[in-house]
Design a protein around this motif. Structure first.
Motif, PDB file in Angstrom:
ATOM      1  N   THR A  48       0.866  -1.121   0.055  1.00  0.00           N
ATOM      2  CA  THR A  48       0.084   0.033  -0.005  1.00  0.00           C
ATOM      3  C   THR A  48       0.933   1.018  -0.173  1.00  0.00           C
ATOM      4  O   THR A  48       1.556   1.420   0.902  1.00  0.00           O
ATOM      5  CB  THR A  48      -1.033   0.053   1.141  1.00  0.00           C
ATOM      6  N   TYR A  51      -3.492   6.057   0.223  1.00  0.00           N
ATOM      7  CA  TYR A  51      -4.826   5.862   0.330  1.00  0.00           C
ATOM      8  C   TYR A  51      -5.803   6.862  -0.694  1.00  0.00           C
ATOM      9  O   TYR A  51      -5.402   8.012  -0.781  1.00  0.00           O
ATOM     10  CB  TYR A  51      -5.217   5.837   1.810  1.00  0.00           C
ATOM     11  N   HIS A  52      -6.782   6.206  -1.112  1.00  0.00           N
ATOM     12  CA  HIS A  52      -7.694   6.930  -2.067  1.00  0.00           C
ATOM     13  C   HIS A  52      -8.146   8.310  -1.203  1.00  0.00           C
ATOM     14  O   HIS A  52      -8.564   8.285  -0.274  1.00  0.00           O
ATOM     15  CB  HIS A  52      -8.872   6.324  -2.426  1.00  0.00           C
ATOM     16  N   SER A  55     -12.324   8.042  -0.854  1.00  0.00           N
ATOM     17  CA  SER A  55     -12.921   6.643  -0.100  1.00  0.00           C
ATOM     18  C   SER A  55     -12.034   6.061   0.916  1.00  0.00           C
ATOM     19  O   SER A  55     -12.464   5.421   1.763  1.00  0.00           O
ATOM     20  CB  SER A  55     -12.915   5.516  -1.199  1.00  0.00           C
ATOM     21  N   SER A  57      -9.649   3.844   0.442  1.00  0.00           N
ATOM     22  CA  SER A  57      -9.300   2.536   0.045  1.00  0.00           C
ATOM     23  C   SER A  57      -7.786   2.455  -0.354  1.00  0.00           C
ATOM     24  O   SER A  57      -7.147   3.683  -0.898  1.00  0.00           O
ATOM     25  CB  SER A  57     -10.052   1.806  -1.207  1.00  0.00           C
ATOM     26  N   PRO A  58      -6.926   1.641   0.090  1.00  0.00           N
ATOM     27  CA  PRO A  58      -5.642   1.439  -0.417  1.00  0.00           C
ATOM     28  C   PRO A  58      -5.282   1.362  -1.620  1.00  0.00           C
ATOM     29  O   PRO A  58      -6.179   0.786  -2.476  1.00  0.00           O
ATOM     30  CB  PRO A  58      -5.186  -0.044   0.358  1.00  0.00           C
ATOM     31  N   ARG A  59      -4.289   2.007  -2.227  1.00  0.00           N
ATOM     32  CA  ARG A  59      -3.757   2.172  -3.598  1.00  0.00           C
ATOM     33  C   ARG A  59      -2.155   1.744  -3.457  1.00  0.00           C
ATOM     34  O   ARG A  59      -1.729   1.827  -2.514  1.00  0.00           O
ATOM     35  CB  ARG A  59      -3.865   3.324  -4.184  1.00  0.00           C
ATOM     36  N   GLU A  70      -1.312   5.993  -9.478  1.00  0.00           N
ATOM     37  CA  GLU A  70      -2.015   5.137  -8.403  1.00  0.00           C
ATOM     38  C   GLU A  70      -0.659   5.301  -7.541  1.00  0.00           C
ATOM     39  O   GLU A  70      -1.234   5.099  -6.354  1.00  0.00           O
ATOM     40  CB  GLU A  70      -2.295   3.997  -8.830  1.00  0.00           C
TER      41      GLU A  70
END
Length: 112
Positions: A48, A51-52, A55, A57-59, A70
């Motif tokens: 990771t 993080y977005h 949201s 969420s992990p990127r 990303e």
């Protein structure tokens, strides 16, 4: 750095480069000078990278050729650098990013 490929049946032997130290989110790691930051992080089992913004969420690494953005990280306080294209140097301070303090969606609803 147990996650590195050191021998491959098809590729030529991988030439070792100078080992350097760097920080990722305040923790010390080792990598090889000149390799992409993304490769050094992957070799240290870090998947990771950020993080977005909206949201959370992990990127991680997606395209690994600089097209998708990303893998954006902050390097020595410079934001938005792509880890897949940025060469590692001794003493780099790399940080991931996270959700924005005010969600983008709320900002869009009030400003667009």
């Amino acid at each position: 750095m147990s996650e590195r490929i050191t021998d491959h049946p098809v590729l030529d032997p991988i030439e070792r480069k100078k080992e350097v130290s760097f920080l990722f989110n305040g923790k010390s790691y080792k990598g090889y000078e000149g390799e992409p930051i993304a490769a050094a992080l992957l070799a240290n089992n870090i998947r990771t990278l950020r993080y977005h913004e909206e949201s959370g969420s992990p990127r991680g690494i997606y395209c690994n050729i600089g097209h998708c953005f990303e893998c954006r990280v902050t390097v020595n306080e410079k934001q938005g650098l792509r880890a897949c294209l940025t060469p590692l140097k001794e003493g780099m301070e790399i940080q991931s990013s996270g959700m924005l303090p005010t969600p983008v969606k709320e900002w869009r609803e009030t400003h667009v």
